[in-house]
Motif scaffolding. Sequence first.
Motif, PDB file in Angstrom:
ATOM      1  N   TRP A  87       0.836  -1.206   0.000  1.00  0.00           N
ATOM      2  CA  TRP A  87       0.000   0.000   0.000  1.00  0.00           C
ATOM      3  C   TRP A  87       0.871   1.257   0.000  1.00  0.00           C
ATOM      4  O   TRP A  87       0.594   2.221  -0.713  1.00  0.00           O
ATOM      5  CB  TRP A  87      -0.910  -0.040   1.222  1.00  0.00           C
ATOM      6  N   ARG A  88       1.933   1.258   0.782  1.00  0.00           N
ATOM      7  CA  ARG A  88       2.834   2.401   0.829  1.00  0.00           C
ATOM      8  C   ARG A  88       3.521   2.615  -0.516  1.00  0.00           C
ATOM      9  O   ARG A  88       3.656   3.744  -0.991  1.00  0.00           O
ATOM     10  CB  ARG A  88       3.891   2.208   1.918  1.00  0.00           C
ATOM     11  N   GLY A  90       2.359   1.708  -3.407  1.00  0.00           N
ATOM     12  CA  GLY A  90       1.342   2.190  -4.338  1.00  0.00           C
ATOM     13  C   GLY A  90       1.011   3.649  -4.154  1.00  0.00           C
ATOM     14  O   GLY A  90       0.498   4.302  -5.076  1.00  0.00           O
ATOM     15  N   ASN A  91       1.295   4.187  -2.964  1.00  0.00           N
ATOM     16  CA  ASN A  91       1.051   5.603  -2.699  1.00  0.00           C
ATOM     17  C   ASN A  91       2.325   6.443  -2.806  1.00  0.00           C
ATOM     18  O   ASN A  91       2.394   7.544  -2.252  1.00  0.00           O
ATOM     19  CB  ASN A  91       0.445   5.768  -1.305  1.00  0.00           C
ATOM     20  N   GLY A  92       3.313   5.908  -3.538  1.00  0.00           N
ATOM     21  CA  GLY A  92       4.517   6.688  -3.816  1.00  0.00           C
ATOM     22  C   GLY A  92       5.663   6.485  -2.858  1.00  0.00           C
ATOM     23  O   GLY A  92       6.693   7.166  -2.968  1.00  0.00           O
ATOM     24  N   GLY A  93       5.541   5.567  -1.910  1.00  0.00           N
ATOM     25  CA  GLY A  93       6.623   5.324  -0.970  1.00  0.00           C
ATOM     26  C   GLY A  93       7.762   4.554  -1.610  1.00  0.00           C
ATOM     27  O   GLY A  93       7.575   3.833  -2.599  1.00  0.00           O
ATOM     28  N   SER A  94       8.942   4.694  -1.069  1.00  0.00           N
ATOM     29  CA  SER A  94      10.124   4.000  -1.581  1.00  0.00           C
ATOM     30  C   SER A  94      10.445   2.820  -0.680  1.00  0.00           C
ATOM     31  O   SER A  94      10.739   3.014   0.512  1.00  0.00           O
ATOM     32  CB  SER A  94      11.323   4.953  -1.631  1.00  0.00           C
ATOM     33  N   PRO A  95      10.378   1.600  -1.211  1.00  0.00           N
ATOM     34  CA  PRO A  95      10.653   0.431  -0.372  1.00  0.00           C
ATOM     35  C   PRO A  95      12.148   0.237  -0.148  1.00  0.00           C
ATOM     36  O   PRO A  95      12.967   0.618  -0.980  1.00  0.00           O
ATOM     37  CB  PRO A  95      10.078  -0.724  -1.199  1.00  0.00           C
ATOM     38  N   THR A  96      12.458  -0.348   0.990  1.00  0.00           N
ATOM     39  CA  THR A  96      13.838  -0.755   1.212  1.00  0.00           C
ATOM     40  C   THR A  96      14.107  -2.028   0.416  1.00  0.00           C
ATOM     41  O   THR A  96      13.185  -2.642  -0.141  1.00  0.00           O
ATOM     42  CB  THR A  96      14.079  -1.036   2.707  1.00  0.00           C
ATOM     43  N   ALA A 113      -5.563 -13.757  -0.628  1.00  0.00           N
ATOM     44  CA  ALA A 113      -5.920 -13.813   0.786  1.00  0.00           C
ATOM     45  C   ALA A 113      -7.356 -13.368   1.005  1.00  0.00           C
ATOM     46  O   ALA A 113      -7.984 -12.750   0.139  1.00  0.00           O
ATOM     47  CB  ALA A 113      -4.967 -12.937   1.596  1.00  0.00           C
ATOM     48  N   LEU A 114      -7.867 -13.678   2.183  1.00  0.00           N
ATOM     49  CA  LEU A 114      -9.224 -13.271   2.556  1.00  0.00           C
ATOM     50  C   LEU A 114      -9.378 -11.764   2.427  1.00  0.00           C
ATOM     51  O   LEU A 114     -10.388 -11.268   1.933  1.00  0.00           O
ATOM     52  CB  LEU A 114      -9.513 -13.713   3.991  1.00  0.00           C
ATOM     53  N   VAL A 115      -8.375 -11.028   2.886  1.00  0.00           N
ATOM     54  CA  VAL A 115      -8.336  -9.573   2.743  1.00  0.00           C
ATOM     55  C   VAL A 115      -7.177  -9.261   1.800  1.00  0.00           C
ATOM     56  O   VAL A 115      -6.018  -9.237   2.218  1.00  0.00           O
ATOM     57  CB  VAL A 115      -8.147  -8.876   4.103  1.00  0.00           C
ATOM     58  N   PRO A 116      -7.421  -9.024   0.529  1.00  0.00           N
ATOM     59  CA  PRO A 116      -6.342  -8.947  -0.466  1.00  0.00           C
ATOM     60  C   PRO A 116      -5.523  -7.669  -0.417  1.00  0.00           C
ATOM     61  O   PRO A 116      -4.405  -7.647  -0.912  1.00  0.00           O
ATOM     62  CB  PRO A 116      -7.085  -9.078  -1.799  1.00  0.00           C
ATOM     63  N   ASN A 117      -6.065  -6.595   0.166  1.00  0.00           N
ATOM     64  CA  ASN A 117      -5.326  -5.337   0.152  1.00  0.00           C
ATOM     65  C   ASN A 117      -5.819  -4.432   1.278  1.00  0.00           C
ATOM     66  O   ASN A 117      -6.824  -4.722   1.945  1.00  0.00           O
ATOM     67  CB  ASN A 117      -5.464  -4.637  -1.207  1.00  0.00           C
ATOM     68  N   GLY A 142       2.998  -8.921  11.695  1.00  0.00           N
ATOM     69  CA  GLY A 142       4.279  -8.709  11.030  1.00  0.00           C
ATOM     70  C   GLY A 142       5.419  -8.942  11.996  1.00  0.00           C
ATOM     71  O   GLY A 142       5.208  -9.261  13.165  1.00  0.00           O
ATOM     72  N   GLY A 143       6.646  -8.742  11.486  1.00  0.00           N
ATOM     73  CA  GLY A 143       7.772  -9.089  12.338  1.00  0.00           C
ATOM     74  C   GLY A 143       8.964  -8.173  12.286  1.00  0.00           C
ATOM     75  O   GLY A 143      10.000  -8.509  12.854  1.00  0.00           O
ATOM     76  N   THR A 144       8.873  -7.046  11.614  1.00  0.00           N
ATOM     77  CA  THR A 144      10.036  -6.171  11.520  1.00  0.00           C
ATOM     78  C   THR A 144       9.646  -4.751  11.891  1.00  0.00           C
ATOM     79  O   THR A 144       8.496  -4.336  11.709  1.00  0.00           O
ATOM     80  CB  THR A 144      10.622  -6.171  10.095  1.00  0.00           C
ATOM     81  N   ASP A 145      10.620  -4.022  12.393  1.00  0.00           N
ATOM     82  CA  ASP A 145      10.403  -2.620  12.686  1.00  0.00           C
ATOM     83  C   ASP A 145      10.380  -1.857  11.365  1.00  0.00           C
ATOM     84  O   ASP A 145      10.985  -2.263  10.386  1.00  0.00           O
ATOM     85  CB  ASP A 145      11.527  -2.097  13.584  1.00  0.00           C
ATOM     86  N   GLY A 146       9.668  -0.738  11.320  1.00  0.00           N
ATOM     87  CA  GLY A 146       9.632   0.045  10.090  1.00  0.00           C
ATOM     88  C   GLY A 146       8.390   0.887   9.987  1.00  0.00           C
ATOM     89  O   GLY A 146       7.538   0.915  10.876  1.00  0.00           O
ATOM     90  N   ASN A 147       8.282   1.579   8.855  1.00  0.00           N
ATOM     91  CA  ASN A 147       7.168   2.505   8.654  1.00  0.00           C
ATOM     92  C   ASN A 147       5.811   1.819   8.593  1.00  0.00           C
ATOM     93  O   ASN A 147       4.779   2.463   8.788  1.00  0.00           O
ATOM     94  CB  ASN A 147       7.392   3.310   7.362  1.00  0.00           C
ATOM     95  N   TRP A 148       5.786   0.532   8.312  1.00  0.00           N
ATOM     96  CA  TRP A 148       4.503  -0.151   8.190  1.00  0.00           C
ATOM     97  C   TRP A 148       3.725  -0.119   9.508  1.00  0.00           C
ATOM     98  O   TRP A 148       2.494  -0.138   9.508  1.00  0.00           O
ATOM     99  CB  TRP A 148       4.707  -1.598   7.730  1.00  0.00           C
ATOM    100  N   LEU A 149       4.438  -0.021  10.633  1.00  0.00           N
ATOM    101  CA  LEU A 149       3.766   0.013  11.925  1.00  0.00           C
ATOM    102  C   LEU A 149       2.947   1.281  12.124  1.00  0.00           C
ATOM    103  O   LEU A 149       1.978   1.290  12.895  1.00  0.00           O
ATOM    104  CB  LEU A 149       4.793  -0.126  13.047  1.00  0.00           C
TER     105      LEU A 149
END
Length: 380
Positions: A87-88, A90-96, A113-117, A142-149
Amino acid sequence: MEYPYSINDSVALSMPSVQRLSLPFFIGLLLMTLDLSTNFGGLKLRTPIIVGSCPLTANPQHRIALERSGAGAVVLPSLFEEHVIAWRIGNGGSPTEREQRLIDRVTGMTRKALVPNVETYLAMLNRASVQSNIPVIASLHGGTDGNWLDFAGELQDTGADAIELNVHHRPDNDYDKPRELEDQVVELVKTIRTSISVPLFLKLHREYTAVSHLARRLVSGVQGLVLYARDPEIDIALDSLKLQCKWGMSSPGFISPTLRALMSVYGHCPALPLAGNGGIGRPEDLIKTLLAGADVAMIVSAVYREGPDIIRTMLDGLTQFMECNRVCSLNELQSKRPMEFTSEEDRLNTIEGLSPTPCWIGIRNEEHVIQGDRWGHPVG
């Protein structure tokens, strides 16, 4: 919503012992007003049963049925870290680099998945929060620290009454010391806590060295712990020599590991609200879970096996237990919690269990006892 729990039903279930009770006792029962409400980490619940995260809670009709049966709250299915990263992006974010590898590996699976997006999840959450008269808890996995939280703030803004964080750890060989695994959990909690003001509940797995000590480190960051998260069962396919993962339902009554964990954490950190999870499928399981230190019980498998009515059955059983013991509220029930075994008692229980009498084997079920010879070999 009020539930007319019948005192007559309570008497009928335990007639042999009730016959000896005096008339003042029955008058006291009739005057009792039972309070099944509880406070779980800031959430005011009408009953101590929460339906845990599962596909059932994604369906509006199922949620209504669960609510009508007496559920105190529901946890929606999990939104995964991979969904938020996509989602990030798709909204212009830069992935690591790590995030890009993660997305490349699981994109196809997340679509199925049951909830695809994220958009679908937010719509489901919004609809559930509007339709429900009980708290709706969103679930992040999830399992890692980062902006997704930080996405937890979006869930709160959409209507989540609380957030449940289910931590998935990297393989053990990624850590030099067990402390590093626990440090990761603490940091995840700190990160997500800054994004929300609603209660945060952490769903722990069983792999920690000392859950009670970890709980002390988390008490200032979370409003409650869920003990424990379910893991898939691991098997080996002998025809292909490959590993297999199987998700099965927990058996009712298999709550001993949960009870031990609840009593340990409650004994070391009584101020931290707790939820018991796993094997809670009967009224007596609910009662034992609350007596062990939990403020609420989370159930999933029981609902799959028996439908939403199992919630009413469990609440009826709890009510009857409280009536027979002249307990008017869950707070009063909590005051009667038994203490943990002392270290001496724990050791004696271990010695007794590992020192069986050699002339018989006590393998019992409801129908028979298996006898053995003087060496313990079954006979007959």
